[in-house]
Design a protein around this motif. Structure first.
Motif, PDB file in Angstrom:
ATOM      1  N   VAL A 172      41.927 -20.620  -8.380  1.00 19.14           N
ATOM      2  CA  VAL A 172      43.091 -21.019  -7.578  1.00 19.14           C
ATOM      3  C   VAL A 172      44.279 -21.321  -8.477  1.00 19.14           C
ATOM      4  N   THR A 173      44.045 -22.041  -9.568  1.00 22.02           N
ATOM      5  CA  THR A 173      45.135 -22.354 -10.500  1.00 22.02           C
ATOM      6  C   THR A 173      45.738 -21.078 -11.079  1.00 22.02           C
ATOM      7  N   ALA A 174      44.869 -20.135 -11.460  1.00 21.73           N
ATOM      8  CA  ALA A 174      45.359 -18.873 -12.025  1.00 21.73           C
ATOM      9  C   ALA A 174      46.134 -18.061 -10.998  1.00 21.73           C
ATOM     10  N   ALA A 175      45.809 -18.222  -9.724  1.00 22.73           N
ATOM     11  CA  ALA A 175      46.466 -17.452  -8.663  1.00 22.73           C
ATOM     12  C   ALA A 175      47.728 -18.113  -8.123  1.00 22.73           C
ATOM     13  N   LEU A 176      48.054 -19.325  -8.565  1.00 18.00           N
ATOM     14  CA  LEU A 176      49.184 -20.064  -7.992  1.00 18.00           C
ATOM     15  C   LEU A 176      50.489 -19.273  -7.957  1.00 18.00           C
ATOM     16  N   PRO A 177      50.860 -18.543  -9.005  1.00 17.91           N
ATOM     17  CA  PRO A 177      52.115 -17.787  -8.902  1.00 17.91           C
ATOM     18  C   PRO A 177      52.133 -16.818  -7.731  1.00 17.91           C
ATOM     19  N   MET A 178      50.995 -16.207  -7.408  1.00 10.11           N
ATOM     20  CA  MET A 178      50.945 -15.293  -6.266  1.00 10.11           C
ATOM     21  C   MET A 178      50.829 -16.056  -4.956  1.00 10.11           C
ATOM     22  N   ALA A 183      52.914 -14.458   1.986  1.00  6.76           N
ATOM     23  CA  ALA A 183      53.364 -14.709   3.356  1.00  6.76           C
ATOM     24  C   ALA A 183      52.338 -15.539   4.112  1.00  6.76           C
ATOM     25  N   ALA A 184      51.057 -15.393   3.790  1.00  8.73           N
ATOM     26  CA  ALA A 184      50.002 -16.144   4.455  1.00  8.73           C
ATOM     27  C   ALA A 184      48.839 -16.332   3.492  1.00  8.73           C
ATOM     28  N   VAL A 185      48.294 -17.551   3.463  1.00  5.43           N
ATOM     29  CA  VAL A 185      47.138 -17.874   2.625  1.00  5.43           C
ATOM     30  C   VAL A 185      46.064 -18.493   3.512  1.00  5.43           C
ATOM     31  N   THR A 186      44.880 -17.914   3.494  1.00  9.98           N
ATOM     32  CA  THR A 186      43.738 -18.440   4.242  1.00  9.98           C
ATOM     33  C   THR A 186      42.698 -18.941   3.260  1.00  9.98           C
ATOM     34  N   VAL A 187      42.203 -20.149   3.481  1.00  2.00           N
ATOM     35  CA  VAL A 187      41.152 -20.719   2.643  1.00  2.00           C
ATOM     36  C   VAL A 187      39.855 -20.714   3.439  1.00  2.00           C
ATOM     37  N   ALA A 188      38.883 -19.952   2.969  1.00  2.00           N
ATOM     38  CA  ALA A 188      37.551 -19.936   3.569  1.00  2.00           C
ATOM     39  C   ALA A 188      36.705 -20.933   2.803  1.00  2.00           C
ATOM     40  N   PHE A 212      49.601 -27.591  -0.701  1.00  2.00           N
ATOM     41  CA  PHE A 212      50.828 -27.949  -0.004  1.00  2.00           C
ATOM     42  C   PHE A 212      51.832 -28.592  -0.962  1.00  2.00           C
ATOM     43  N   ARG A 213      51.336 -29.411  -1.887  1.00  2.00           N
ATOM     44  CA  ARG A 213      52.223 -30.040  -2.865  1.00  2.00           C
ATOM     45  C   ARG A 213      52.815 -29.013  -3.831  1.00  2.00           C
ATOM     46  N   HIS A 214      52.208 -27.835  -3.896  1.00  6.09           N
ATOM     47  CA  HIS A 214      52.760 -26.732  -4.681  1.00  6.09           C
ATOM     48  C   HIS A 214      53.610 -25.803  -3.816  1.00  6.09           C
ATOM     49  N   GLY A 215      53.838 -26.187  -2.573  1.00  6.69           N
ATOM     50  CA  GLY A 215      54.664 -25.366  -1.695  1.00  6.69           C
ATOM     51  C   GLY A 215      53.919 -24.243  -1.006  1.00  6.69           C
ATOM     52  N   VAL A 216      52.592 -24.354  -0.915  1.00  7.27           N
ATOM     53  CA  VAL A 216      51.772 -23.307  -0.298  1.00  7.27           C
ATOM     54  C   VAL A 216      51.125 -23.853   0.973  1.00  7.27           C
TER      55      VAL A 216
END
Length: 279
Positions: A172-178, A183-188, A212-216
């Protein structure tokens, strides 16, 4: 965090162009320097008879054939990246085995881009093991591109597989820039236990607050059957139209082979979309 250096494996195989195109797309989106690395395939320590050479010992044979093959792969990389308009590119030839060469360069990139091994190749060759070997030893996360198919976009609709593990957190940390651009992020999220063995209240809720604190902003989806987590993630990715899957890669080494976790093994074998994975 942002991506400033993307390292892509350039090897001249049929999968190389799709891999380079996807790496170029990420580099363009994040204004990153794109490095194409072609390894000659010869370990820097091993001689042709299988013995081990001292570091710095010159090879007693002609390397031109191996260099020509690597240079052809780099020409493909340069042509493709230039055609797609990547402004900052670097073609890098390395006298090393593919796995060692990529692993040794990994600390100096933000993300590595490789291809999935062809599941129809039942040989025990290094290329078949390359994705998992690099993922487990790399200093950075890897973006794995399916061996078949064409992927025109990445990171608009992202699915995150979450089980609270350290490897999932690193992914997740490595993917933060993306994730920040998606447009939409789903967490399973699958059920997880706290430090005292008690199940947390809502699987994935704390991750959602963190993101959310990272704007996602994320949508939470419960994933109950951990025994078939890999199949469930790929099914959900297809149903939701995801163009990127983010997940941790689990495994441990026994002798010279990696014993993969069930979800990791399934996704490495059956992926139908690009997967960002970290160990």
């Amino acid at each position: 965090m942002s991506y400033k250096t993307i390292l892509v494996h350039a090897d001249g195989t049929p999968q190389a162009e799709q891999r380079i195109r996807l790496a170029a797309q990420v580099a363009l989106a994040h204004d990153a320097h794109l490095v194409g690395a072609a390894m000659t395939g010869l370990s820097r320590h091993t001689l042709p008879d299988g013995s081990i050479a001292a570091v710095g010992t010159p090879f007693p044979f002609d390397l031109r054939l191996l260099h020509d093959r690597a240079d052809a792969a780099l020409s493909q990389f340069t042509d493709c990246a230039s055609r797609l308009g990547v402004p900052s590119i670097e073609a890098r030839r390395v006298d090393d085995a593919a796995d060692d060469g990529l692993i040794l360069q990994s600390p100096y990139a933000d993300l590595l881009v490789l291809s999935q091994a062809d599941p129809h190749d039942h040989s025990n060759s290094l290329p078949a093991r390359l994705p998992q070997t690099v993922m487990f030893h790399s200093a950075r996360a890897v973006l794995l591109v399916p061996y078949a198919g064409r992927f025109e976009k990445i990171g608009k609709q992202v699915l995150v597989g979450w089980n609270g593990s350290a490897s999932a957190a690193r992914a997740v940390t490595a993917a933060l820039p993306m994730l920040k651009r998606a447009a939409a992020v789903t967490v399973a999220a699958s059920p997880q236990t706290g430090s005292h063995g008690r199940q947390t209240d809502v699987p994935g809720a704390e991750l959602a607050r963190y993101l959310f604190r990272h704007g996602v902003d994320v949508t939470l989806v419960a994933q109950d059957d951990d025994r078939r987590a890999g199949e469930a993630l790929l099914d959900l990715a297809a149903a939701s139209g995801a163009d990127l899957l983010v997940m941790g890669g689990y495994g441990h080494q026994r002798l010279h082979e990696w014993l993969l976790g069930g979800a990791t093994r399934t996704v490495l074998r059956e992926m139908t979309l690009p997967v960002l994975m970290a160990h």
